[in-house]
Design an enzyme around this catalytic site. Structure first.
Site, PDB file in Angstrom:
ATOM      1  CB  CYS A  96     -10.585  -0.511 -13.667  1.00  0.00           C
ATOM      2  SG  CYS A  96      -9.271  -1.563 -13.086  1.00  0.00           S
ATOM      3  CG  ASN A 200      -3.695  -4.085 -14.341  1.00  0.00           C
ATOM      4  OD1 ASN A 200      -4.865  -4.465 -14.389  1.00  0.00           O
ATOM      5  ND2 ASN A 200      -3.349  -2.835 -14.591  1.00  0.00           N
ATOM      6  CG  HIS A 201      -8.053  -6.665 -12.636  1.00  0.00           C
ATOM      7  ND1 HIS A 201      -9.201  -6.910 -13.334  1.00  0.00           N
ATOM      8  CD2 HIS A 201      -7.710  -5.390 -12.902  1.00  0.00           C
ATOM      9  CE1 HIS A 201      -9.546  -5.819 -14.013  1.00  0.00           C
ATOM     10  NE2 HIS A 201      -8.641  -4.886 -13.774  1.00  0.00           N
ATOM     11  CG  LEU A 203      -7.940 -10.505  -2.927  1.00  0.00           C
ATOM     12  CD1 LEU A 203      -8.955 -11.643  -3.006  1.00  0.00           C
ATOM     13  CD2 LEU A 203      -7.209 -10.589  -1.616  1.00  0.00           C
ATOM     14  CD  GLU A 204      -0.175  -6.728  -3.340  1.00  0.00           C
ATOM     15  OE1 GLU A 204       0.231  -6.913  -4.500  1.00  0.00           O
ATOM     16  OE2 GLU A 204      -0.028  -5.647  -2.743  1.00  0.00           O
ATOM     17  CG  HIS A 329      -7.897   3.264 -11.218  1.00  0.00           C
ATOM     18  ND1 HIS A 329      -7.183   2.685 -10.194  1.00  0.00           N
ATOM     19  CD2 HIS A 329      -8.091   2.306 -12.120  1.00  0.00           C
ATOM     20  CE1 HIS A 329      -6.972   1.417 -10.483  1.00  0.00           C
ATOM     21  NE2 HIS A 329      -7.509   1.160 -11.640  1.00  0.00           N
ATOM     22  N   GLY A 379       0.714  -0.767  -6.478  1.00  0.00           N
ATOM     23  CA  GLY A 379       2.036  -0.953  -7.083  1.00  0.00           C
ATOM     24  C   GLY A 379       2.103  -2.291  -7.777  1.00  0.00           C
ATOM     25  CG  HIS A 404      -3.936   4.225 -12.167  1.00  0.00           C
ATOM     26  ND1 HIS A 404      -2.830   4.562 -12.917  1.00  0.00           N
ATOM     27  CD2 HIS A 404      -4.380   3.053 -12.679  1.00  0.00           C
ATOM     28  CE1 HIS A 404      -2.634   3.637 -13.846  1.00  0.00           C
ATOM     29  NE2 HIS A 404      -3.552   2.708 -13.727  1.00  0.00           N
ATOM     30  N   GLY A 407       2.630   2.363 -12.994  1.00  0.00           N
ATOM     31  CA  GLY A 407       2.793   2.661 -14.419  1.00  0.00           C
ATOM     32  C   GLY A 407       3.733   1.668 -15.071  1.00  0.00           C
TER      33      GLY A 407
END
Lengths: 481, 169
Positions: A96, A200-201, A203-204, A329, A379, A404, A407
């Site tokens: 990942c 939590n994946h 594309l931004e 990571h 983030g 990474h 959190g």
């Protein structure tokens, strides 16, 4: 458990704290963040410290939280001759990682078209439960992906050599062996190349505001060279293929431990000697998953570029969508580190932690060798992300590793109790972040309130000295699986 | 144990049991645990027999990924698994359903299953009914990556079988 402050930002749990600990455990944090450290992290990182062949200390990064086996944020180095490899120190989502892509565009050009852009990307980058990619490979071809990683993408028109140079390991770890992968894993992977996944994946689409550039010269070297520049960030991994390898080997290791006289007390910490047949088989399979994840992010990059060309009616050259860098990571790697004054080869596990090699290291692409390895930190989708650089101090103190992400602090169900998906969607849109989500409940689970304050976490690694912030990226468009 | 629906609230739960429901979910017992996992999803499941427990656990895992009531059963499949312990059998059973979610893109919601203990081996045989995932017609949740062994356990309490499972999200 007793936390002894070693110096600003580093706390140590002595070897005597738990039976079986072979080395001390260290928590990297800050005076503020350490207050909210959960007991689970301490329990899990001290479990890691009991594993055979662990060297120096087990580490947890400032964004750490408890997970399974290793805590998220866990880093540990093992003697490759005497030590173990543990799938629980890597995670089911092998490699990942995060990729950052620059553009020549600015927010003025992108903002008016953000909805069209997100719709196009949403169509071209499938996401969510059960999504299949636009690419369907026969098994024999998929095996080439596993061995060659991004090299396969170059041969098949999804990448060029410049892309390869700006990916950790050049997008291909040598020694991947598809013969060590189950047919189930292969079947699970065949149709998923080019998919984002969920959880939590993301594309931004992001903007780098001038006030958020902290090191202008380094930013220029990294390709961030104009005010309000648009970047694209991508967070995903090896999909079902990697998840199945984790599942398969967890069971194999569970059975093998008795044979090697190892007991860990936590089945998620199942491990085998690195030199054992099981250890070597897993390492070869893990590399297949790592290469498939690099290729997955590359195929998605190709689709992103195509989407931008279509929406902005500009050529690839005009758009300048070069990869800034791509980090893994969740991975284990053989690396050279100086331990107690001696340079030696060690097996570093990073689970929810990023390699952060300092300037001068040969593993850092030549263009970045003077400034250090780029570190990309994702983030929460509401608060933005960071680009940092690895440092010499990281080489000395953390086996060249750093944080990474922000959190998590809230569980998924608690986050959903605090905010509903549709309300969050409206709030984000009001705050200038356009959203496309495959799952509204899933969106609520990823709300900013579920995460630590990323600027505090980044400040922590900066103050400890293991990374150096270059810029912050602010989201203006987000796709969630 | 009353099943608590993961999505959001009692309203969603009422919706689940509404006219679209094709399965009597109340017949099975599972409950999501908010304090066990931070980035993942934990649940406990129970049943009077191992079969009931395995059914409840399968629905709990499926309910993380999709709103169960949205599924119309159109696909039938028989699954057989062998394992040395009941815990390993549950791990492999849930892992198989997650595998089929990716490979066949089917979420199973109906289970007719038997578990036998023969010559030191636990054997599961299940006739499963499910539906293909349809992002346009189904409310999706989170993709489950894998079943973890974190805090994984099965115990027999007062003749009832209970399990705790953490799924990697």
């Amino acid at each position: 458990m007793n936390l002894e402050k070693i110096r600003d930002g580093i706390w140590e749990i002595p070897q005597s704290a738990k039976a079986g600990m072979r080395v001390p455990a260290r928590i990297l944090s800050s005076e503020t963040l350490i207050q909210t450290l959960d007991e689970g992290v301490i329990n899990q990182i001290t479990n890691v410290a009991t594993l055979p062949g662990i060297l120096q200390h087990a580490l947890c990064m400032p964004d750490g939280h408890w997970g399974y086996g290793f805590p998220i944020g866990g880093v540990a180095a093992f003697d490759p001759d005497e030590g173990v490899i543990s799938p629980g120190g890597i995670g089911f989502d092998i490699n990942c990682g995060i990729r950052l892509i620059r553009t020549n565009l600015t927010s003025d050009e992108v903002a008016p078209k953000i909805k069209e852009l997100l719709d196009t990307l949403y169509k071209n980058v499938p996401c969510g439960v059960g999504a299949t990619g636009l690419l369907k490979l026969p098994e024999a071809e998929f095996k080439h992906v596993l061995v060659e990683g991004v090299g396969w993408c170059v041969k098949n028109g999804y990448a060029d050599h410049a892309d390869q140079d700006r990916i950790e390991e050049q997008g291909c770890i040598a020694g991947a062996n598809p013969g060590k992968v189950s047919s189930k894993a292969l079947k699970r992977g065949l149709e998923q190349l080019g998919t984002l996944g969920s959880g939590n994946h993301f594309l931004e689409i992001q903007v780098v505001k001038p006030e958020n550039v902290y090191d202008r010269e380094a930013a220029r070297v990294l390709g961030l060279d104009r005010p309000n520049q648009i970047t694209v960030m991508l967070h995903c991994g090896s999909r079902g293929f990697g998840h199945q390898i984790g599942t398969d080997y967890l069971q194999i290791f569970g059975k093998a431990m008795a044979k090697y006289g190892i007991s860990t007390g936590d089945r998620e910490l199942a491990c085998a000697p690195f030199t054992s047949p099981e250890g070597q088989d897993y390492f070869a399979a893990m590399k297949c998953a790592a290469n498939s994840a690099f290729a997955n992010r590359q195929v998605i990059t190709h689709r992103i570029r195509q989407s931008f060309v279509k929406v902005f009616r500009k050529s690839d050259n005009e758009l300048g969508m070069n990869i800034v860098y791509d980090v893994a990571h969740n991975i284990a790697k053989l690396e050279q580190h100086t331990i107690e004054g001696r340079s030696r080869r060690v097996l570093v596990h990073r689970k929810g932690a990023t390699r952060a090699f300092g300037p001068g290291q040969k593993e850092v692409p030549e263009v970045y060798r003077n400034i250090g390895q780029p570190v990309i930190v994702g983030g929460s989708m509401e608060t933005g992300s960071y680009l940092l650089l690895g440092t010499e101090q990281a080489m000395q103190e953390t086996f060249g590793s750093t944080l990474h992400g922000a959190g998590r602090t809230l569980s998924r169900s608690k986050a959903k109790k605090m905010v509903r998906g549709n309300e969050l969607l409206q709030k984000m849109q009001k705050n200038g972040i356009a959203v496309r989500a495959a799952s509204l409940p899933g969106l609520a689970e990823e709300a900013g309130l579920a995460y630590k304050d990323i600027s505090q976490v980044v400040d922590a690694v900066k103050n400890i000295g293991i990374s150096r912030p270059v810029a912050q990226m602010t989201p203006i468009g987000c796709i969630k699986g | 144990m009353r099943p608590v629906f993961l999505w959001q609230s009692a309203e969603d739960y009422a919706y689940l049991l509404g006219e679209k429901a094709t399965v009597d979910f109340m017949a099975y017992s599972y409950n999501y645990l908010p304090d066990i996992a931070i980035a993942d999803v934990a649940f406990e499941a129970a049943g009077d027999t191992p079969e009931e427990l395995f059914r409840a656990a399968a629905l709990a895992a499926a309910g993380v990924m999709i709103r169960l009531a949205d599924i119309t059963v159109t696909v039938q499949k028989t699954i057989t698994i062998q394992a040395e312990t009941l815990e390993d059998l549950l791990y492999q059973w849930l892992s198989e359903l997650i595998y089929l979610k990716d490979v066949e893109r089917v979420i199973f919601v109906e289970f007719d299953l038997t578990i036998k203990h023969i010559a030191g081996l636990f054997e599961l045989a299940a006739d499963c009914g499910g539906g293909e995932i349809d992002p346009a017609g189904h409310e999706l949740g989170q993709d489950v990556k894998a079943v973890t062994y974190h805090l994984f356990e099965i115990k027999e309490v007062d003749g009832k079988f209970e399990a705790r499972v953490v799924l990697d999200i």
